[in-house]
Design a protein around this motif. Sequence first.
Motif, short mmCIF file in Angstrom:
data_model
loop_
_atom_site.label_atom_id
_atom_site.label_comp_id
_atom_site.label_asym_id
_atom_site.label_seq_id
_atom_site.Cartn_x
_atom_site.Cartn_y
_atom_site.Cartn_z
N ASP A 44 -15.28 -4.80 4.32
CA ASP A 44 -14.79 -5.40 3.08
C ASP A 44 -13.29 -5.23 2.93
OD1 ASP A 44 -17.44 -6.09 1.74
OD2 ASP A 44 -17.72 -3.95 2.16
N VAL A 45 -12.75 -4.15 3.49
CA VAL A 45 -11.34 -3.85 3.32
C VAL A 45 -10.82 -3.05 4.50
CG1 VAL A 45 -11.91 -1.80 1.95
CG2 VAL A 45 -9.63 -2.79 1.76
N ALA A 46 -9.60 -3.35 4.90
CA ALA A 46 -8.90 -2.57 5.92
C ALA A 46 -7.70 -1.90 5.26
CB ALA A 46 -8.43 -3.46 7.07
N ILE A 47 -7.49 -0.62 5.57
CA ILE A 47 -6.38 0.13 5.01
C ILE A 47 -5.61 0.80 6.14
CG2 ILE A 47 -7.57 0.56 2.84
CD1 ILE A 47 -8.04 3.47 3.80
N ALA A 91 -12.31 -8.56 11.83
CA ALA A 91 -13.26 -7.51 11.46
C ALA A 91 -13.63 -7.56 9.98
CB ALA A 91 -12.67 -6.15 11.80
N LEU A 92 -12.82 -8.29 9.18
CA LEU A 92 -13.08 -8.39 7.75
C LEU A 92 -14.03 -9.54 7.44
CD1 LEU A 92 -9.42 -7.98 6.43
CD2 LEU A 92 -11.25 -6.27 6.29
N ARG A 93 -14.82 -9.39 6.41
CA ARG A 93 -15.64 -10.49 5.93
C ARG A 93 -14.74 -11.55 5.31
NH1 ARG A 93 -15.24 -10.31 0.58
NH2 ARG A 93 -15.16 -8.32 -0.51
N PRO A 94 -15.17 -12.79 5.18
CA PRO A 94 -14.38 -13.79 4.45
C PRO A 94 -14.07 -13.29 3.04
CG PRO A 94 -16.15 -14.85 5.65
CD PRO A 94 -16.39 -13.37 5.78
N GLY A 95 -12.81 -13.35 2.67
CA GLY A 95 -12.38 -12.81 1.38
C GLY A 95 -12.09 -11.33 1.41
N GLY A 96 -12.26 -10.70 2.59
CA GLY A 96 -11.98 -9.27 2.71
C GLY A 96 -10.51 -8.96 2.50
N ARG A 97 -10.22 -7.73 2.09
CA ARG A 97 -8.88 -7.33 1.69
C ARG A 97 -8.24 -6.43 2.75
NH1 ARG A 97 -12.61 -6.01 -1.73
NH2 ARG A 97 -12.23 -3.76 -1.73
N ALA A 98 -6.93 -6.45 2.78
CA ALA A 98 -6.16 -5.52 3.61
C ALA A 98 -5.06 -4.92 2.76
CB ALA A 98 -5.57 -6.23 4.82
N ALA A 99 -4.83 -3.62 2.93
CA ALA A 99 -3.73 -2.95 2.24
C ALA A 99 -3.18 -1.89 3.18
CB ALA A 99 -4.21 -2.30 0.94
N PHE A 100 -1.86 -1.90 3.35
CA PHE A 100 -1.28 -0.87 4.22
C PHE A 100 0.11 -0.49 3.74
CE2 PHE A 100 -0.17 -4.89 6.39
CZ PHE A 100 1.20 -4.72 6.63
N VAL A 101 0.52 0.70 4.15
CA VAL A 101 1.85 1.22 3.87
C VAL A 101 2.60 1.32 5.19
CG1 VAL A 101 3.16 3.21 3.06
CG2 VAL A 101 1.12 2.51 1.83
N CYS A 102 3.83 0.82 5.22
CA CYS A 102 4.65 0.89 6.43
C CYS A 102 6.07 1.30 6.04
CB CYS A 102 4.65 -0.44 7.17
SG CYS A 102 5.31 -1.83 6.22
N ALA A 103 6.81 1.81 6.99
CA ALA A 103 8.16 2.30 6.72
C ALA A 103 9.06 1.17 6.24
CB ALA A 103 8.75 2.93 7.98
N ALA A 104 9.87 1.47 5.24
CA ALA A 104 10.88 0.53 4.74
C ALA A 104 12.23 0.91 5.34
CB ALA A 104 10.90 0.55 3.21
N GLU A 105 13.30 0.52 4.67
CA GLU A 105 14.64 0.74 5.20
C GLU A 105 14.93 2.24 5.37
OE1 GLU A 105 14.78 1.46 0.97
OE2 GLU A 105 13.90 -0.16 2.16
N VAL A 111 1.84 -3.25 1.36
CA VAL A 111 1.53 -4.63 1.68
C VAL A 111 0.05 -4.91 1.42
CG1 VAL A 111 1.58 -6.39 3.51
CG2 VAL A 111 3.32 -4.56 3.46
N THR A 112 -0.24 -6.02 0.76
CA THR A 112 -1.62 -6.44 0.55
C THR A 112 -1.81 -7.86 1.03
OG1 THR A 112 -1.03 -7.12 -1.70
CG2 THR A 112 -2.00 -4.92 -1.44
N ALA A 113 -3.03 -8.15 1.45
CA ALA A 113 -3.35 -9.49 1.97
C ALA A 113 -4.86 -9.68 1.94
CB ALA A 113 -2.82 -9.64 3.41
N GLU A 114 -5.29 -10.91 2.16
CA GLU A 114 -6.73 -11.20 2.20
C GLU A 114 -7.03 -12.10 3.39
OE1 GLU A 114 -8.27 -12.92 -1.34
OE2 GLU A 114 -7.69 -11.22 -2.62
N ARG A 115 -8.24 -11.98 3.88
CA ARG A 115 -8.75 -12.97 4.82
C ARG A 115 -9.25 -14.16 4.00
NH1 ARG A 115 -13.94 -12.68 9.03
NH2 ARG A 115 -13.75 -14.87 9.67
N PRO A 116 -8.95 -15.38 4.42
CA PRO A 116 -9.41 -16.54 3.65
C PRO A 116 -10.92 -16.54 3.46
CG PRO A 116 -7.83 -17.21 5.31
CD PRO A 116 -8.17 -15.78 5.60
N ARG A 117 -11.35 -17.05 2.33
CA ARG A 117 -12.79 -17.13 2.06
C ARG A 117 -13.41 -18.28 2.84
NH1 ARG A 117 -14.41 -13.96 -2.06
NH2 ARG A 117 -12.75 -13.02 -3.32
#
Length: 290
Positions: free
Chosen positions: A126-129, A150-164, A284-290
Amino acid sequence: MEQTEQTEQTEQTANPEQAQAWNGYEGHHWARNQDRWDAVNAGFTEPLLTAAALVGGDRVLDVGCGAGATTRQAARRVGEGHALGLDLSGPMLERARALARREGLGNVAFTQGDAQVHRFEPGTYDVAISRFGVMFFGDPVAAFTNIAGALRPGGRAAFVCAAEAEGSEWLQAVAGLRDILPIGGFGEPGGPGMFSLADPERTRGILAAAGYVRLGVRHVEAYGVWGRDADEAAAFLLGSGPGHHLLAQVGPADQERARRTLTDLLRPYERDGALRLRSTAWLVTAERPR
């Protein structure tokens, strides 16, 4: 059986240099110092899990889970759901499994593998972090495409990555060693390694190319504890994988000079029995299309 699976997946890595590092000195250092690295990065965990909007029953994939702090916290939040931590590092995954057993978590598991090429069962999660675990892909579009599958349709992704690099006090302290250590282009956005996603527009482009929609990028910052004082924090930083690598390229006199200089640069951050440094990141947040 478990060890056989781990070995097979490590051999299938698309990033052999990263696999070598995280199963060598770097991975062992993180595993030995898991408590200290969690103290450094803990301030980003709550924003990450809040953005992931976890609910009971969710199936969670934690990419680049390391010693599993975020995986275990996600497992607690999803209750009857499940959390899987995936990482290249055998030493850190050993630590993750031991901690999960100690905490009595029955809805969490850990697998060794490279998210860029790992054979996920399609539509499982359902979600990748990820908390600082997605910056090291050799081909980020391929990796995020694989994770999306690996995500279901409409599944969510959220991650933290280094900024400046300029926004993180520990990075600025390390940059102060340029006259002593061969730091080179350390901290340049878009370069290989931890700053590969430091340019938010590049990150949006990668995710769009990988098929994600509803993209969101937000600047966040947090303070982490790097040690009790400047001496301990400097030793910890220079003992980490990048610090160890830089020190190995100079002689004993410059090694000692670097330690003294870094300690002096960190001394102003001592307060109330701890040395705390601000770090900046992109959430960063994103979704897999439904």
